[in-house]
Design an enzyme around this catalytic site. Structure first.
Site, PDB file in Angstrom:
ATOM      1  N   ASP A 105      47.496  40.286  36.509  1.00 40.58           N
ATOM      2  CA  ASP A 105      46.245  40.004  37.237  1.00 40.58           C
ATOM      3  C   ASP A 105      46.078  40.874  38.478  1.00 40.58           C
ATOM      4  O   ASP A 105      45.267  40.549  39.355  1.00 40.58           O
ATOM      5  CB  ASP A 105      46.196  38.526  37.641  1.00 40.58           C
ATOM      6  CG  ASP A 105      45.500  37.668  36.587  1.00 40.58           C
ATOM      7  OD1 ASP A 105      44.801  38.240  35.722  1.00 40.58           O
ATOM      8  OD2 ASP A 105      45.664  36.440  36.622  1.00 40.58           O
ATOM      9  N   LYS A 108      42.739  41.761  40.112  1.00 37.24           N
ATOM     10  CA  LYS A 108      41.948  40.820  40.918  1.00 37.24           C
ATOM     11  C   LYS A 108      41.949  41.189  42.392  1.00 37.24           C
ATOM     12  O   LYS A 108      41.260  40.557  43.190  1.00 37.24           O
ATOM     13  CB  LYS A 108      42.493  39.396  40.753  1.00 37.24           C
ATOM     14  CG  LYS A 108      42.148  38.766  39.409  1.00 37.24           C
ATOM     15  CD  LYS A 108      42.648  37.336  39.342  1.00 37.24           C
ATOM     16  CE  LYS A 108      42.218  36.684  38.036  1.00 37.24           C
ATOM     17  NZ  LYS A 108      42.834  35.347  37.880  1.00 37.24           N
ATOM     18  N   HIS A 133      38.551  42.503  35.849  1.00 39.03           N
ATOM     19  CA  HIS A 133      39.898  42.639  36.422  1.00 39.03           C
ATOM     20  C   HIS A 133      40.955  43.211  35.453  1.00 39.03           C
ATOM     21  O   HIS A 133      41.852  43.923  35.909  1.00 39.03           O
ATOM     22  CB  HIS A 133      40.373  41.332  37.081  1.00 39.03           C
ATOM     23  CG  HIS A 133      40.899  40.292  36.151  1.00 39.03           C
ATOM     24  ND1 HIS A 133      40.129  39.302  35.615  1.00 39.03           N
ATOM     25  CD2 HIS A 133      42.154  40.072  35.671  1.00 39.03           C
ATOM     26  CE1 HIS A 133      40.865  38.523  34.849  1.00 39.03           C
ATOM     27  NE2 HIS A 133      42.099  38.971  34.858  1.00 39.03           N
ATOM     28  N   HIS A 157      44.957  41.002  28.152  1.00 38.61           N
ATOM     29  CA  HIS A 157      45.446  39.619  28.217  1.00 38.61           C
ATOM     30  C   HIS A 157      44.337  38.576  28.149  1.00 38.61           C
ATOM     31  O   HIS A 157      44.616  37.386  28.041  1.00 38.61           O
ATOM     32  CB  HIS A 157      46.357  39.397  29.439  1.00 38.61           C
ATOM     33  CG  HIS A 157      45.665  39.376  30.768  1.00 38.61           C
ATOM     34  ND1 HIS A 157      45.360  40.509  31.483  1.00 38.61           N
ATOM     35  CD2 HIS A 157      45.224  38.352  31.529  1.00 38.61           C
ATOM     36  CE1 HIS A 157      44.774  40.185  32.620  1.00 38.61           C
ATOM     37  NE2 HIS A 157      44.663  38.872  32.678  1.00 38.61           N
ATOM     38  N   ASP A 186      50.109  32.054  29.348  1.00 33.94           N
ATOM     39  CA  ASP A 186      49.140  31.992  30.449  1.00 33.94           C
ATOM     40  C   ASP A 186      48.305  30.717  30.320  1.00 33.94           C
ATOM     41  O   ASP A 186      48.107  29.977  31.295  1.00 33.94           O
ATOM     42  CB  ASP A 186      48.248  33.242  30.399  1.00 33.94           C
ATOM     43  CG  ASP A 186      47.406  33.419  31.662  1.00 33.94           C
ATOM     44  OD1 ASP A 186      47.653  32.707  32.647  1.00 33.94           O
ATOM     45  OD2 ASP A 186      46.503  34.276  31.655  1.00 33.94           O
TER      46      ASP A 186
HETATM   47 FE   FE2 Z   1      43.651  37.506  34.096  1.00 35.10          FE
END
Ligand code: FE2
Length: 240
Positions: A105, A108, A133, A157, A186
């Site tokens: 991530d 982000k 992102h 992802h 996740d």
């Molecule tokens: Fe993500």
């Protein structure tokens, strides 16, 4: 140093981690790679150096902007590797899952707080920012040759088995395997983490039911969810 050199992958994993009891007790091939133990000092276990460390710090910064999501990526690093071990993936793949768990991530970092932490529904424009992102994360990590193996994991992802995900709308096995692994852990973590004062953590059985619905709705890889369940991956990661 190349993160993905055979020697480094096997040495670092063997050197910095050891099997938790839950894995040790399973009747498995003794040659299987090992899983990080839940109480290992993570920072020192990370196979990062130089610029990779800067990216790791950046990823932590993203996470720590919101104290409620702290340790999410750490848990993904563990659970991704644990699922990878149950799937009998090789060491290089396990290392990609480990690093990818931390960095997935990182894109982000450019998302404003007003969007990232918005409690209500996102507008179409805000949603576009959020959806960017994975690509942004790939761009951030792309210059580093040592992270090439992690790029597909970062970019994909949020793809979904039925092709409804983003950024590329890949379907089924078009989605890189390691990205599919990360999706399962996740989603499980998002369900079971009590990451907001007003959000109660969902119990394990209910979370497994939701993963099962994710398979029925064709969002997730059925085989990986089955392995996640059978190997009881949630027992092999640090608690929230
Ligand atoms: Fe993500």
């Amino acid at each position: 140093m190349n993160l993905y050199g055979e020697e480094l992958a096997s040495n670092r994993l063997a050197h910095t981690v050891s099997k938790p009891a839950a894995v040790r007790d399973r009747t498995i091939d003794p040659d299987l790679p090992e899983v990080p133990q839940a109480d290992a000092p993570l920072a020192s276990a990370l196979p990062f150096n130089g610029t990779e460390c800067v990216l790791y710090s950046l990823a932590r910064l993203v996470e720590q902007r919101d104290r409620h999501t702290a340790r999410h990526s750490e848990r993904l690093a563990f659970s991704g590797v644990a699922l990878g071990v149950a799937m009998r993936l090789d060491n290089a793949s396990l290392l990609s899952l480990y690093v990818g768990g931390y960095l997935h991530d990182i894109g982000k970092v450019g998302i404003p707080d007003s969007v990232l932490f918005k409690p209500g529904k996102l507008t179409a424009e805000e949603w576009e920012i959020m959806r960017a992102h994975p690509v942004r994360g790939e761009e951030i990590c792309h210059p580093l040759k040592s992270l090439r193996g992690v790029l597909p994991l970062i970019r994909h992802h949020h793809e979904r088995w039925d092709g409804t995900g983003y950024p590329d709308g890949l379907r089924g096995t078009e989605i890189p395997l390691l990205a599919r692994v990360l999706q399962v852990v996740d989603i499980y973590d998002a369900l079971t983490a009590s990451d907001r004062p007003y959000k109660k953590a969902i119990p394990v059985e209910k979370a497994l039911d939701i993963l099962h619905f994710g398979v029925k709705d064709e969002h997730l890889d059925a085989d990986l969810v089955r392995i996640f369940r059978e190997a009881r991956i949630w027992e092999k990661v640090p608690t929230h």
